[in-house]
Design an enzyme around this catalytic site. Structure first.
Site, PDB file in Angstrom:
ATOM      1  N   ARG A 190      -0.442  -8.734  13.855  1.00  0.00           N
ATOM      2  CA  ARG A 190      -0.849  -7.465  12.976  1.00  0.00           C
ATOM      3  C   ARG A 190      -1.814  -8.079  11.888  1.00  0.00           C
ATOM      4  O   ARG A 190      -3.008  -7.475  11.606  1.00  0.00           O
ATOM      5  CB  ARG A 190       0.274  -6.883  12.379  1.00  0.00           C
ATOM      6  N   LYS A 247       0.573  -1.236  -0.009  1.00  0.00           N
ATOM      7  CA  LYS A 247       0.052   0.116   0.071  1.00  0.00           C
ATOM      8  C   LYS A 247       0.879   1.138   0.137  1.00  0.00           C
ATOM      9  O   LYS A 247       0.797   2.293  -0.831  1.00  0.00           O
ATOM     10  CB  LYS A 247      -1.107  -0.168   1.188  1.00  0.00           C
ATOM     11  N   ARG A 262      11.682  -6.775   5.178  1.00  0.00           N
ATOM     12  CA  ARG A 262      11.351  -5.536   4.753  1.00  0.00           C
ATOM     13  C   ARG A 262      12.523  -4.640   5.817  1.00  0.00           C
ATOM     14  O   ARG A 262      12.589  -4.816   6.781  1.00  0.00           O
ATOM     15  CB  ARG A 262      10.050  -5.019   5.207  1.00  0.00           C
TER      16      ARG A 262
HETATM   17  P1  AMP Z   1       1.403   0.768   9.372  1.00  0.00           P
HETATM   18  O1  AMP Z   1       2.720   1.442   9.028  1.00  0.00           O
HETATM   19  O2  AMP Z   1       0.227   1.238   8.671  1.00  0.00           O
HETATM   20  O3  AMP Z   1       1.492  -0.675   9.324  1.00  0.00           O
HETATM   21  O4  AMP Z   1       0.951   1.248  10.818  1.00  0.00           O
HETATM   22  C1  AMP Z   1       1.676   0.916  12.029  1.00  0.00           C
HETATM   23  C2  AMP Z   1       0.969   0.709  13.288  1.00  0.00           C
HETATM   24  O5  AMP Z   1       0.502   2.147  13.773  1.00  0.00           O
HETATM   25  C3  AMP Z   1      -0.266   0.074  13.151  1.00  0.00           C
HETATM   26  O6  AMP Z   1       0.081  -1.489  13.427  1.00  0.00           O
HETATM   27  C4  AMP Z   1      -0.996   0.603  14.381  1.00  0.00           C
HETATM   28  O7  AMP Z   1      -0.660   0.299  15.556  1.00  0.00           O
HETATM   29  C5  AMP Z   1      -0.815   2.006  14.027  1.00  0.00           C
HETATM   30  N1  AMP Z   1      -1.825   2.704  13.196  1.00  0.00           N
HETATM   31  C6  AMP Z   1      -1.165   3.183  11.888  1.00  0.00           C
HETATM   32  N2  AMP Z   1      -2.777   3.674  11.284  1.00  0.00           N
HETATM   33  C7  AMP Z   1      -3.766   3.250  12.274  1.00  0.00           C
HETATM   34  C8  AMP Z   1      -5.246   3.347  12.164  1.00  0.00           C
HETATM   35  N3  AMP Z   1      -5.601   4.024  11.095  1.00  0.00           N
HETATM   36  N4  AMP Z   1      -5.862   2.885  13.307  1.00  0.00           N
HETATM   37  C9  AMP Z   1      -5.258   2.372  14.266  1.00  0.00           C
HETATM   38  N5  AMP Z   1      -3.724   2.298  14.485  1.00  0.00           N
HETATM   39  C10 AMP Z   1      -3.388   2.543  13.251  1.00  0.00           C
END
Ligand code: AMP
Length: 238
Positions: free
Chosen positions: A173, A15, A129
């Site tokens: 996750r 993404k 990664r």
């Molecule tokens: P990502 O980089 O998108 O994988 O986000 C890393 C972490 O940030 C996630 O595992 C959540 O703990 C937190 N996070 C990011 N975006 C959100 C969201 N929209 N809602 C809740 N937690 C988020």
């Protein structure tokens, strides 16, 4: 007209990479909520420091906090041309908030792209990664054998594994994704602007497929709006 895109899909689906490319090519604002939180942690902002513990465990940060962060960002003038969201929405209340924010921000069509990649491929991608400790960019995997580049190609920063990319947290996750974020597919499925993309292909093929479906969905969204406007005019005249 403005164009708004949500990149949906599990962690590791690509993404961030595709959202960045698409936003750059179309002159749109890219918002990654994960990046915003990680930058906040680096700057030791209280709201991000509170989120850190949840992030390290692979759990979600609360909806009120996340919606406030995104609303504040999308209400700035540079979002009026449109935006690409990466990592938001992740829950149904967040998705409801996006609809309200779009109406207030630019009222353009909202395209939802669901990037699909099988679980075993996601675990493999996330385990290997690397991101830049300085600018946060995902490192390009080396094309010459298994060795990865030692430094960030963009800024020369050190490449490190994300704290939440170790295998145990990755599995958590993916579970959280199944439980909290997959229901969003039902929330969006019936919309004329919902599309599915096969994310388990080369980056170039995914990019091509994404561009095609987004343009097609934007046309479908514009058509749906036009016919809704005609019906409401007819209803007003009747
Ligand atoms: P990502 O980089 O998108 O994988 O986000 C890393 C972490 O940030 C996630 O595992 C959540 O703990 C937190 N996070 C990011 N975006 C959100 C969201 N929209 N809602 C809740 N937690 C988020």
């Amino acid at each position: 007209m403005a164009l708004n895109v949500i990149m949906m899909g599990p962690p590791g689906a690509g993404k961030g990479t595709q959202a960045g490319r698409f936003a750059r090519e179309r002159g749109l604002l890219k918002i990654s909520t994960g990046d915003i939180l990680r930058e906040g942690i680096k700057a030791r902002l209280p709201v991000a420091m509170r989120a850190k513990e949840l992030m390290d465990r692979g759990e979600l940060v609360d909806d009120a906090t996340m919606i406030a962060i995104v609303r504040e960002r999308l209400m700035r003038p540079d979002a009026r041309r449109g935006f690409v969201l990466d990592g938001f929405p992740r829950t149904v209340p967040q998705a409801e908030a996006v609809d309200t924010i779009v109406a207030e921000c630019n009222n353009g069509p909202l395209i939802i792209v669901d990037m699909r990649v099988p679980d075993h491929e996601l675990v493999r991608r996330l385990a290997s990664r690397l991101i830049c400790a300085r600018c946060g960019t995902n490192a390009e995997p080396s094309t010459e054998g298994p060795s990865t580049p030692a430094v960030c190609a963009k800024c020369g920063g050190e490449l490190v594994q994300r704290a939440d990319d170790n295998e145990d947290v990755v599995r958590e996750r993916l579970k959280v994704y199944e439980r909290a974020t997959k229901p969003l597919v039902d929330f969006y499925r019936e919309r004329p602007t919902f599309r599915i993309v096969n994310g388990a292909q080369s980056k170039e093929r995914v990019a091509h497929e994404l561009d095609t479906v987004i343009d097609d969905a934007a046309a479908a969204g514009a058509g749906a709006r036009a016919s809704a406007a005609v019906s409401s005019q007819k209803a007003a005249r009747a």
